[in-house]
Design a protein around this motif. Structure first.
Motif, PDB file in Angstrom:
ATOM      1  N   ASP A  79       0.843  -1.201   0.000  1.00 52.28           N
ATOM      2  CA  ASP A  79       0.000   0.000   0.000  1.00 52.28           C
ATOM      3  C   ASP A  79       0.879   1.252   0.000  1.00 52.28           C
ATOM      4  O   ASP A  79       2.015   1.228   0.447  1.00 52.28           O
ATOM      5  CB  ASP A  79      -0.980  -0.003   1.181  1.00 52.28           C
ATOM      6  CG  ASP A  79      -0.369  -0.562   2.465  1.00 52.28           C
ATOM      7  OD1 ASP A  79       0.876  -0.657   2.553  1.00 52.28           O
ATOM      8  OD2 ASP A  79      -1.136  -0.900   3.384  1.00 52.28           O
ATOM      9  N   CYS A 104       2.047   4.904   9.045  1.00 47.97           N
ATOM     10  CA  CYS A 104       1.668   3.486   9.099  1.00 47.97           C
ATOM     11  C   CYS A 104       2.703   2.626   8.381  1.00 47.97           C
ATOM     12  O   CYS A 104       2.526   1.422   8.238  1.00 47.97           O
ATOM     13  CB  CYS A 104       0.273   3.279   8.513  1.00 47.97           C
ATOM     14  SG  CYS A 104      -0.553   1.798   9.155  1.00 47.97           S
ATOM     15  N   HIS A 106       3.576   2.650   5.188  1.00 48.66           N
ATOM     16  CA  HIS A 106       3.299   2.245   3.811  1.00 48.66           C
ATOM     17  C   HIS A 106       4.444   2.672   2.883  1.00 48.66           C
ATOM     18  O   HIS A 106       4.610   2.092   1.806  1.00 48.66           O
ATOM     19  CB  HIS A 106       1.955   2.802   3.348  1.00 48.66           C
ATOM     20  CG  HIS A 106       0.779   2.308   4.172  1.00 48.66           C
ATOM     21  ND1 HIS A 106      -0.517   2.624   3.894  1.00 48.66           N
ATOM     22  CD2 HIS A 106       0.734   1.508   5.277  1.00 48.66           C
ATOM     23  CE1 HIS A 106      -1.328   2.050   4.792  1.00 48.66           C
ATOM     24  NE2 HIS A 106      -0.581   1.378   5.640  1.00 48.66           N
ATOM     25  N   GLU A 138      -5.404   2.759   1.373  1.00 47.68           N
ATOM     26  CA  GLU A 138      -5.653   1.673   2.331  1.00 47.68           C
ATOM     27  C   GLU A 138      -6.299   2.231   3.592  1.00 47.68           C
ATOM     28  O   GLU A 138      -7.098   1.564   4.233  1.00 47.68           O
ATOM     29  CB  GLU A 138      -4.341   0.960   2.690  1.00 47.68           C
ATOM     30  CG  GLU A 138      -4.534  -0.364   3.433  1.00 47.68           C
ATOM     31  CD  GLU A 138      -4.980  -0.214   4.873  1.00 47.68           C
ATOM     32  OE1 GLU A 138      -5.835  -0.979   5.324  1.00 47.68           O
ATOM     33  OE2 GLU A 138      -4.495   0.702   5.564  1.00 47.68           O
ATOM     34  N   GLU A 139      -5.920   3.472   3.941  1.00 45.73           N
ATOM     35  CA  GLU A 139      -6.368   4.063   5.215  1.00 45.73           C
ATOM     36  C   GLU A 139      -7.794   4.580   5.120  1.00 45.73           C
ATOM     37  O   GLU A 139      -8.065   5.771   5.273  1.00 45.73           O
ATOM     38  CB  GLU A 139      -5.418   5.193   5.640  1.00 45.73           C
ATOM     39  CG  GLU A 139      -3.983   4.760   5.885  1.00 45.73           C
ATOM     40  CD  GLU A 139      -3.788   3.960   7.179  1.00 45.73           C
ATOM     41  OE1 GLU A 139      -4.781   3.731   7.895  1.00 45.73           O
ATOM     42  OE2 GLU A 139      -2.641   3.581   7.453  1.00 45.73           O
ATOM     43  N   HIS A 165       2.381  -6.380   6.468  1.00 46.35           N
ATOM     44  CA  HIS A 165       2.389  -5.112   7.210  1.00 46.35           C
ATOM     45  C   HIS A 165       3.461  -5.148   8.278  1.00 46.35           C
ATOM     46  O   HIS A 165       3.673  -6.174   8.914  1.00 46.35           O
ATOM     47  CB  HIS A 165       1.029  -4.832   7.859  1.00 46.35           C
ATOM     48  CG  HIS A 165       0.761  -3.370   8.058  1.00 46.35           C
ATOM     49  ND1 HIS A 165       1.459  -2.603   8.969  1.00 46.35           N
ATOM     50  CD2 HIS A 165      -0.100  -2.534   7.431  1.00 46.35           C
ATOM     51  CE1 HIS A 165       1.009  -1.352   8.892  1.00 46.35           C
ATOM     52  NE2 HIS A 165       0.072  -1.279   7.964  1.00 46.35           N
TER      53      HIS A 165
HETATM   54 ZN   LIG Z   1      -1.084   0.346   7.437  1.00 42.53          ZN
END
Ligand SMILES: [Zn+2]
Ligand SMILES: [Zn+2]
Length: 387
Positions: A79, A104, A106, A138-139, A165
């Protein structure tokens, strides 16, 4: 068995890509710079095909192995999007966009899948086709769903799909996975309560929505404590309470509640939706008011397919020597849509002792890059061994 040596050589390059992406975070589907960077790199690596604009700003690269006797096609997904958070890491390559940061990791996922694509395009030591998938949004935007709706699985003939992830709190470069339900379905709700507003000194002339709302917030917790099987996991959180009056002497006509429901099975999800609606309407009725409920279904439960979970764990063991059992996660994951279309699995790679994801001091740990790249590449080489 250690990580692939080639990734030790490529580490400075991959780290530089990661930090460049980190400096230029983009939200949801607005990953224009990142998508262009990814497409340029995939072309530079010599991918057989690079397709942009799938799921709006998604990018797909195709890498054919030396042979294709078994006609297999494996998808690997990363992502690309960031979060609306003001970065507080203090690193020299910190976000140059105020209020937006890669909180996050990504940036790390994208760089690792790029690294794997470079290696796979160089070596092509497999029998079949590897498809690298870079998704936006993705978020919360459902970029993975949009890529599926654009027919990605069919267009590229993808037969199985894998995602990864980073995970703060696990040793950097170590792996963990679990079969079955792994990440929660993430739903949102709005509850609009209406009573009869009036003077706060004359409550008997009103239908008080704040009292109604207070009872309701507590009653909603009985979905977890009284309706759900104690074995099932479910979270009901009311996260916002807004009244139509801000005055100290007015009983508001309306109250708006917002919140989220997290579940790990289809049945529990339906039960939570049904009970949330019933409890809201009937609690409002007890006090003489009315409730209108809007329930928005977000990402579905992300379910790892049993056999494919073992394939993913085996690849992790090849790379890191071990693969632990991961805990259930009540967060959501857009990759759930891809796993609804094709069998596959999602794995966690340790990010070391860093701040948690979605925290302003979080940063992706570059020490995880060799292991992450190796796992992506190993998935291809293990599932489609050279003929
Ligand atoms: Zn994430
Ligand atoms: Zn996130």
């Amino acid at each position: 068995m250690p990580v692939k040596n080639r990734f030790a050589e490529l580490l400075p390059d991959i780290t530089a890509w990661r930090r460049d992406i980190h400096t230029h975070p983009e939200l949801l589907f607005d990953t224009h710079r990142t998508s262009a960077l990814v497409a340029d790199k995939l072309k530079e690596f010599g991918c057989d095909d690079v397709v942009t604009g799938i799921g709006r700003t998604g990018v797909v690269g195709v890498i054919r192995g030396r042979t294709d006797t078994a006609k297999r096609v494996i998808g690997l997904r990363a992502d690309m999007d960031a979060l609306p958070i003001e970065e507080e890491t203090g690193v020299e390559y910190a976000s140059s966009t105020p209020g937006v940061m890669h909180a996050c990791g990504h940036d790390g996922h994208t760089a690792m899948l790029l690294g794997a694509a470079k290696y796979l395009a160089e070596t092509r030591n497999f029998d079949g086709t590897a498809v690298v998938i870079f998704q936006p949004a993705e978020e919360g935007g459902g970029g993975g769903r949009e890529m599926c709706e654009d027919g990605m699985m069919q267009t590229f003939g993808i037969q199985e799909v894998y995602g990864m992830h980073n995970w703060p709190g696990r040793p950097a470069g170590s792996f963990a996975i679990r079969p079955g339900a792994f990440f929660a379905a993430t739903d949102q709700f709005d509850i609009y309560l209406e009573g009869r507003g009036g003077h706060a000194a004359k409550p008997h002339e009103t239908i008080d929505t704040t009292v109604m709302a207070s009872h309701l917030v507590l009653a909603l917790q009985t979905i977890v404590s009284r309706n759900a099987d104690p074995i099932d996991q479910v979270v009901v959180s009311v996260t916002s309470v807004e009244t139509s009056s801000k005055a100290f002497n007015v009983i508001p006509q309306k109250v708006h509640l917002k919140g989220t429901v997290r579940t790990l099975s289809r049945d529990m999800r339906s039960l939570a939706q049904k009970r949330l609606t019933e409890i809201s309407q009937q609690t409002a009725a007890v006090f003489g008011g009315v409730a209108e409920v809007t329930y928005h279904r977000g990402y579905p439960v992300m379910v790892n397919h049993d056999t494919y979970t073992e394939f993913a764990a085996d690849a992790a063991r090849e790379v890191a020597g071990a693969c632990d059992e991961a805990p259930l996660v009540m967060g959501g994951e857009d990759f759930a849509f891809m796993l609804e279309e094709r069998p596959g699995a999602y794995i966690l790679v340790g990010n070391g002792d860093t701040a948690n994801v979605h925290h302003p001091e979080y940063n992706f740990n570059d020490d995880a890059i060799p292991a992450g790249c190796s796992w992506y590449a190993q998935m291809v080489e293990s599932r489609m061994p050279a003929a």
